[in-house]
Design a protein around this motif. Structure first.
Motif, short mmCIF file in Angstrom:
data_model
loop_
_atom_site.label_atom_id
_atom_site.label_comp_id
_atom_site.label_asym_id
_atom_site.label_seq_id
_atom_site.Cartn_x
_atom_site.Cartn_y
_atom_site.Cartn_z
N GLY A 6 0.81 -1.21 0.00
CA GLY A 6 0.00 0.00 0.00
C GLY A 6 0.84 1.26 0.00
O GLY A 6 2.06 1.23 -0.20
N HIS A 7 0.17 2.39 0.23
CA HIS A 7 0.87 3.66 0.33
C HIS A 7 1.68 3.71 1.64
O HIS A 7 1.27 3.12 2.65
CB HIS A 7 -0.11 4.83 0.35
CG HIS A 7 -1.13 4.82 -0.74
ND1 HIS A 7 -0.83 4.59 -2.07
CD2 HIS A 7 -2.48 5.03 -0.70
CE1 HIS A 7 -1.93 4.65 -2.79
NE2 HIS A 7 -2.95 4.92 -1.98
N HIS A 8 2.77 4.44 1.62
CA HIS A 8 3.55 4.67 2.83
C HIS A 8 3.27 6.07 3.39
O HIS A 8 2.80 6.22 4.51
CB HIS A 8 5.04 4.52 2.53
CG HIS A 8 5.94 4.57 3.73
ND1 HIS A 8 6.28 5.75 4.36
CD2 HIS A 8 6.56 3.58 4.43
CE1 HIS A 8 7.07 5.49 5.40
NE2 HIS A 8 7.26 4.17 5.46
N GLY A 57 1.26 4.34 5.84
CA GLY A 57 -0.09 4.29 5.27
C GLY A 57 -1.03 5.32 5.85
O GLY A 57 -2.16 5.48 5.35
N THR A 58 -0.60 6.03 6.90
CA THR A 58 -1.45 7.07 7.51
C THR A 58 -0.79 8.45 7.43
O THR A 58 -1.39 9.44 7.84
CB THR A 58 -1.74 6.77 8.99
OG1 THR A 58 -0.57 7.02 9.78
CG2 THR A 58 -2.18 5.33 9.18
N VAL A 137 -6.13 0.77 7.12
CA VAL A 137 -4.77 0.24 7.22
C VAL A 137 -4.72 -0.64 8.46
O VAL A 137 -5.12 -0.22 9.56
CB VAL A 137 -3.76 1.40 7.31
CG1 VAL A 137 -2.35 0.86 7.50
CG2 VAL A 137 -3.84 2.27 6.06
N GLY A 156 -6.54 6.06 7.55
CA GLY A 156 -5.42 5.88 6.65
C GLY A 156 -5.62 6.58 5.32
O GLY A 156 -6.70 7.12 5.03
N PHE A 200 -6.30 1.25 0.30
CA PHE A 200 -5.13 1.89 0.90
C PHE A 200 -3.87 1.72 0.04
O PHE A 200 -2.79 2.17 0.42
CB PHE A 200 -4.88 1.41 2.34
CG PHE A 200 -4.92 -0.07 2.53
CD1 PHE A 200 -3.89 -0.88 2.11
CD2 PHE A 200 -6.00 -0.67 3.17
CE1 PHE A 200 -3.92 -2.25 2.29
CE2 PHE A 200 -6.05 -2.04 3.36
CZ PHE A 200 -5.00 -2.83 2.92
N GLY A 201 -4.02 1.09 -1.11
CA GLY A 201 -2.96 1.06 -2.10
C GLY A 201 -3.49 1.40 -3.48
O GLY A 201 -2.93 0.99 -4.49
N ARG A 226 4.92 1.52 0.05
CA ARG A 226 5.51 0.76 1.15
C ARG A 226 6.27 -0.48 0.70
O ARG A 226 5.86 -1.18 -0.22
CB ARG A 226 4.41 0.26 2.11
CG ARG A 226 3.78 1.28 2.99
CD ARG A 226 2.67 0.64 3.81
NE ARG A 226 3.15 -0.47 4.64
CZ ARG A 226 2.37 -1.39 5.20
NH1 ARG A 226 1.07 -1.35 4.98
NH2 ARG A 226 2.90 -2.34 5.94
N ASP A 274 8.95 0.21 6.04
CA ASP A 274 8.03 0.42 7.16
C ASP A 274 8.74 0.93 8.41
O ASP A 274 8.15 1.68 9.20
CB ASP A 274 7.30 -0.89 7.51
CG ASP A 274 6.13 -1.18 6.59
OD1 ASP A 274 5.79 -0.31 5.77
OD2 ASP A 274 5.55 -2.27 6.70
#
Length: 312
Positions: A6-8, A57-58, A137, A156, A200-201, A226, A274
Motif C-alpha cells: 500500500g501507500h507509505h 499508510g497514515t 490500514v 489511513g 489503501f494502495g 511501502r 516500514d
C-alpha cells in the motif's frame, strides 16, 4: 515475488507551517507525529501527521517553504489525496464539521466509485474523504486526544489521484514493475490497486493533455509506496534500474530508508521501508511535541533551531 502492501506516505508543500498545523491537527484531527527538518535543506520544517504513531499508510507530510508561490495547476502531477473514513455517516459528520469551521466543500458525491466528500485546504491542496466500511490500514491506531470522535477519524490514506499526459506509461510502470492490478479503465481514467480490493494502495489515474503543473503551495511533491524492509527495498531498486529508470539509490532517512525515481510522465515516486518508524527517537506520549533531528544532524541543533520559527 515481493508485493507492495500500500501507500507509505505522501509529501506536500506548504507556505506556512503554523497555518498548516492548525488545519491538519485542529480541524482534521490528525496527530502531529513528527516535527523535524528537510534533511536536504535543514532551513525548512518537515511536518508529519498521521494516526497515533504515524504508522505507514497514515502519514501526510509537509515541507515548509515560506517564499513559495502559488501552484499553477496542470497535468503530470499528483492531484488529489483520498482519506478513508468508516462510513457514509462519517461523511455527514464531516459535512457538518467543515460547515461549522468555514471550510468550503463540494458536498457528498461519487468519486472514484465511492461516496466521497471533496474539499481543499487553505492552500488549495485537494482532498477527498472516502467512505469505505470495513477498510482501514491494518495497523492504524486510534488517537484518543483527537478532537474527532473515534467512529469518524480517518483510518489511513486511500485513493491517490495522479493526472498524466500518458496513462498507459504509468499503468505499465505500476503493473509490470510493482504488480499493481488494473481494476477499471476507460479512455481517460484507470484505477489500480496494489492489494486486490483494498483502497489503501489504490491509484486513480486521469489522462489529461495540456501544460504540466508548476508546483507551489498546496501542491503534492511525491507519493511514497511501502515495502517491509531493507531487503525488499534493495530488490525494488534493482527492478527500477532494470526498466531503465534512474534511481536515487537507497537513502537512509533515519525513520525509514527510501529510494526515489521518476516514472515516464515525470511523477516522483518514493519507495520507503516500514521501519524503524517515528518511535525511534520519541515516546508515544510526546510524539510531535518537540523538534526531533536524526542523529547525523543533532550536532547542528543550535544552528538549525536558530533558522526556524517555533510552531505552537
Amino acid at each position: 515475488m515481493y508485493t507492495i502492501p500500500g501507500h507509505h506516505h505522501i509529501s506536500m508543500i506548504t507556505k506556512n507551517a503554523q497555518q498548516n498545523n492548525k488545519f491538519y491537527r485542529d480541524i482534521l484531527g490528525l496527530r502531529r507525529v513528527k516535527v523535524t527538518v528537510n534533511q536536504d535543506d535543514t532551513s525548512m520544517y518537515h511536518l508529519f501527521y498521521g494516526d497515533k504513531t504515524g504508522s505507514p499508510g497514515t502519514e501526510l507530510s509537509f515541507f515548509e517553504i515560506p517564499l513559495v508561490g502559488r501552484t499553477h495547476r496542470g497535468t503530470n502531477a499528483i492531484t488529489k489525496i483520498g482519506l478513508i473514513v468508516p462510513s457514509v455517516d462519517s461523511l455527514h459528520y464531516w459535512v457538518n464539521r467543515l460547515d461549522e469551521l468555514g471550510v468550503k466543500h463540494e458536498g457528498i458525491k461519487t468519486y472514484a466509485g465511492r461516496p466521497s466528500l471533496l474539499f481543499e485546504d487553505e492552500e488549495g491542496l485537494r482532498l477527498a474523504l472516502m467512505a469505505a466500511p470495513n477498510t482501514k490500514v491494518a495497523h492504524w491506531e486510534t488517537y484518543e486526544k483527537s478532537p474527532i470522535p473515534v467512529e469518524h477519524q480517518f483510518q489511513g490514506m486511500g485513493t491517490v489521484e495522479i493526472t498524466v499526459k500518458n496513462k498507459g506509461k504509468l499503468i505499465r510502470t505500476l503493473t509490470e514493475i510493482f504488480g499493481y492490478e488494473l481494476k477499471t479503465e476507460d479512455e481517460t481514467t484507470a484505477i489500480l490497486q496494489s492489494i486486490n480490493g483494498e483502497m489503501f494502495g489504490e491509484i486513480y489515474i486521469i489522462e489529461q493533455d495540456g501544460p504540466s503543473e508548476k508546483p507551489g503551495r498546496g501542491s503534492i511533491h511525491h507519493l511514497a509506496i511501502r515495502v517491509k524492509n531493507d531487503e525488499e527495498l534493495a530488490f525494488w531498486d534493482e527492478q527500477v534500474k532494470a526498466r531503465g529508470f534512474i534511481s536515487s539509490g537507497i537513502v537512509d532517512r533515519f525513520y525509514f530508508k527510501s529510494l526515489y525515481f521518476r516514472e515516464s510522465n515525470g511523477i516522483l515516486i518514493e519507495i520507503a521501508t516500514d521501519g524503524p518508524g517515528f518511535l525511534r527517537d520519541g515516546d508515544v506520549k510526546s510524539l510531535g511535541e518537540q523538534l526531533d533531528l536524526p542523529d547525523f544532524l543533532e550536532p547542528q541543533r543550535a544552528e538549525i533551531t536558530a533558522k526556524l520559527k517555533p510552531i505552537l
